[in-house]
Design an enzyme around this catalytic site. Structure first.
Site, mmCIF file in Angstrom:
data_model
loop_
_atom_site.group_PDB
_atom_site.id
_atom_site.type_symbol
_atom_site.label_atom_id
_atom_site.label_comp_id
_atom_site.label_asym_id
_atom_site.label_seq_id
_atom_site.Cartn_x
_atom_site.Cartn_y
_atom_site.Cartn_z
ATOM 1 N N ARG A 156 0.871 -1.179 0.000
ATOM 2 C CA ARG A 156 0.000 0.000 0.000
ATOM 3 C C ARG A 156 0.899 1.217 0.000
ATOM 4 N NH1 ARG A 156 -3.394 -2.717 -1.642
ATOM 5 N NH2 ARG A 156 -5.439 -3.224 -0.799
ATOM 6 N N ASP A 192 3.892 0.055 -7.277
ATOM 7 C CA ASP A 192 2.581 -0.260 -7.848
ATOM 8 C C ASP A 192 1.489 0.471 -7.079
ATOM 9 O OD1 ASP A 192 0.894 -1.699 -9.681
ATOM 10 O OD2 ASP A 192 0.277 -2.970 -7.999
ATOM 11 N N GLU A 248 -2.895 7.810 -4.067
ATOM 12 C CA GLU A 248 -3.378 7.311 -5.360
ATOM 13 C C GLU A 248 -4.887 7.466 -5.565
ATOM 14 O OE1 GLU A 248 -2.047 3.137 -4.724
ATOM 15 O OE2 GLU A 248 -4.122 2.565 -5.089
ATOM 16 N N HIS A 262 -1.404 0.466 -9.648
ATOM 17 C CA HIS A 262 -2.054 -0.558 -8.818
ATOM 18 C C HIS A 262 -2.587 -1.706 -9.682
ATOM 19 C CE1 HIS A 262 -3.885 -0.945 -4.572
ATOM 20 N NE2 HIS A 262 -3.800 -2.143 -5.106
HETATM 21 P P1 NAI Z 1 -1.084 -11.564 4.322
HETATM 22 O O1 NAI Z 1 -2.059 -11.123 5.363
HETATM 23 O O2 NAI Z 1 -1.136 -12.971 3.836
HETATM 24 O O3 NAI Z 1 0.418 -11.273 4.839
HETATM 25 C C1 NAI Z 1 0.795 -10.102 5.485
HETATM 26 C C2 NAI Z 1 1.989 -10.453 6.369
HETATM 27 O O4 NAI Z 1 2.504 -9.237 6.915
HETATM 28 C C3 NAI Z 1 1.610 -11.358 7.559
HETATM 29 O O5 NAI Z 1 2.465 -12.500 7.564
HETATM 30 C C4 NAI Z 1 1.832 -10.471 8.781
HETATM 31 O O6 NAI Z 1 2.279 -11.198 9.912
HETATM 32 C C5 NAI Z 1 2.899 -9.509 8.262
HETATM 33 N N1 NAI Z 1 2.975 -8.252 8.998
HETATM 34 C C6 NAI Z 1 1.972 -7.444 9.383
HETATM 35 N N2 NAI Z 1 2.474 -6.351 10.003
HETATM 36 C C7 NAI Z 1 3.823 -6.487 10.001
HETATM 37 C C8 NAI Z 1 4.904 -5.688 10.493
HETATM 38 N N3 NAI Z 1 4.683 -4.540 11.113
HETATM 39 N N4 NAI Z 1 6.179 -6.140 10.317
HETATM 40 C C9 NAI Z 1 6.411 -7.327 9.695
HETATM 41 N N5 NAI Z 1 5.427 -8.127 9.215
HETATM 42 C C10 NAI Z 1 4.160 -7.708 9.370
HETATM 43 O O7 NAI Z 1 -1.258 -10.543 3.116
HETATM 44 P P2 NAI Z 1 -0.906 -10.761 1.565
HETATM 45 O O8 NAI Z 1 -2.039 -11.419 0.879
HETATM 46 O O9 NAI Z 1 0.451 -11.345 1.441
HETATM 47 O O10 NAI Z 1 -0.916 -9.239 1.059
HETATM 48 C C11 NAI Z 1 -0.012 -8.264 1.570
HETATM 49 C C12 NAI Z 1 -0.516 -6.888 1.164
HETATM 50 O O11 NAI Z 1 -0.414 -6.731 -0.245
HETATM 51 C C13 NAI Z 1 -2.019 -6.644 1.454
HETATM 52 O O12 NAI Z 1 -2.228 -6.194 2.772
HETATM 53 C C14 NAI Z 1 -2.398 -5.590 0.454
HETATM 54 O O13 NAI Z 1 -2.275 -4.313 1.048
HETATM 55 C C15 NAI Z 1 -1.347 -5.752 -0.669
HETATM 56 N N6 NAI Z 1 -1.961 -6.163 -1.935
HETATM 57 C C16 NAI Z 1 -1.669 -5.454 -3.066
HETATM 58 C C17 NAI Z 1 -2.219 -5.802 -4.294
HETATM 59 C C18 NAI Z 1 -1.887 -5.057 -5.559
HETATM 60 O O14 NAI Z 1 -2.605 -5.210 -6.554
HETATM 61 N N7 NAI Z 1 -0.812 -4.285 -5.592
HETATM 62 C C19 NAI Z 1 -3.159 -6.911 -4.383
HETATM 63 C C20 NAI Z 1 -3.332 -7.655 -3.155
HETATM 64 C C21 NAI Z 1 -2.769 -7.272 -1.974
#
Ligand code: NAI
Length: 331
Positions: free
Chosen positions: A235, A259, A264, A296
């Site tokens: 994000r 991205d 945005e 994005h």
């Molecule tokens: P997820 O929930 O599977 O993984 C997030 C990880 O971050 C978890 O393992 C969590 O423990 C860790 N985490 C949270 N806070 C933290 C911190 N302060 N320090 C270290 N680790 C921390 O999420 P996923 O599916 O891997 O997605 C990650 C992010 O990608 C989403 O939250 C979303 O914002 C973004 N995203 C972007 C997309 C795009 O089109 N560019 C599409 C889908 C998701």
């Protein structure tokens, strides 16, 4: 169920119309983004479907609730755009699509890395103009380089596998380390300090929360290796953009692949090519030859879109039928 579907792009209309053959919801595809001033359009609907750049603060949610909305179906994974406490107070159920295709985003990370590294964006334009010179296009082997992956959830883990395939040394950081995965992947969980000091490439995969806002700021940037490549598909607000611009100007950050961008909303996903860009920070970022911005689009693959449409519509059906909601989000 009747669904007011905001912020519709043509490719979404196609995917949702195809997927809806199985669910038979009554979808009204609307163009406006869901914000305070457009929320009234959903009056009379029990369900609203919104995307990443909707502004679902208390005021918007209240207008939706007053208009009859009981279900907010997000067609994305992130839910930082929703005031979940307000939704709970108002009795609006929120569902999302947690994992439509982590591959789509992880593979887009590689597209950003390799475009910046091998400068294919510049080579493409050059060659089309009859300029076959190679000057200024020097890249580096990914093999043997160190990549730091911050956030090893669904997307981060796929990226680990891909980068291991390139022969990179992979350093990991997560609040909840999965040591078994790390051992299997020949990657290591390390401190943020070690990621910053050792990584040639750093990629962000943590969600945006109050704790991760400006995760990368002037202090963390100063701890990174000179010339580091920073990739953000998480994000926009994970990075303090003003600090990034300073680090790019000084040459401390060698490349940035973004991205997502802090501001945005109202810019990404729109064709503004005939208008003056009023965001000076984004305009400055666009002047750097070593910054690659995509709007994005990490999620934008056929497979991901199909999964997004099917899961969103299934979430709505489950709510309608009073079934347990696997993908509900709450505070
Ligand atoms: P997820 O929930 O599977 O993984 C997030 C990880 O971050 C978890 O393992 C969590 O423990 C860790 N985490 C949270 N806070 C933290 C911190 N302060 N320090 C270290 N680790 C921390 O999420 P996923 O599916 O891997 O997605 C990650 C992010 O990608 C989403 O939250 C979303 O914002 C973004 N995203 C972007 C997309 C795009 O089109 N560019 C599409 C889908 C998701």
């Amino acid at each position: 169920m009747k669904i007011a579907f905001f912020d519709t792009r043509p490719f979404e209309k196609d995917a949702f119309t195809r997927a809806n053959a199985e669910f038979s919801h009554e979808i009204n595809f609307l163009e406006p983004r869901l914000v305070e001033s457009t929320a009234k359009v959903a009056q009379g609907y029990p369900c609203v479907c919104a995307f990443v750049n909707a502004k679902l603060n208390e005021t918007t949610l209240k207008i939706l609730k007053d208009g009859g909305i009981n279900l907010l179906a997000l067609r994305c994974a992130g839910f930082n755009q929703v005031d979940l406490a307000a939704a709970k107070r108002l009795g609006i159920t929120v569902v999302r699509v947690p994992d439509y295709s982590p591959h789509a985003i992880a593979e887009h990370v590689v597209a950003l890395i390799q475009t910046l590294n091998r400068k294919t964006h510049r080579a493409y334009n050059r060659v089309r103009e009859g300029n076959f010179s190679l000057n200024g296009l020097m890249g580096f082997d990914l093999y043997g380089k160190t990549i730091g992956i911050i956030g090893t959830g669904k997307i981060g883990k796929i990226l680990v596998q891909i980068m291991t395939g390139f022969g990179c040394e992979v350093l990991l950081n997560d609040l909840n380390p999965d040591e078994e995965f790390a051992a299997k992947s020949k990657a290591r969980y390390v401190s943020l300090e070690e990621i910053y000091s050792k990584s040639d490439i750093i990629s962000l995969h943590v969600p945006l929360t109050p704790a991760t806002r400006h995760f990368i700021d002037a202090t963390s940037l100063s701890k990174m290796k000179k010339g580091v490549m920073l990739i953000n598909t998480g994000r926009g607000a994970l990075i303090d953009t003003a600090a990034l611009i300073e680090a790019l100007k000084s040459g401390h950050v060698g490349n940035a692949g973004l991205d997502v961008y802090e501001e945005e909303e109202g810019i990404f996903f729109q064709d503004l090519s005939g208008q003056i860009l009023s965001d000076d920070t984004l305009a400055r970022l666009l002047t750097f030859p070593n910054v690659l911005i995509t709007s994005h689009q990490g999620f934008l693959t056929n497979e991901a879109m199909t999964n997004i449409a099917e899961t969103t519509l299934k979430n709505v059906s489950d709510f309608e039928q009073g079934l347990p909601l696997r993908n509900q989000v709450s505070e």
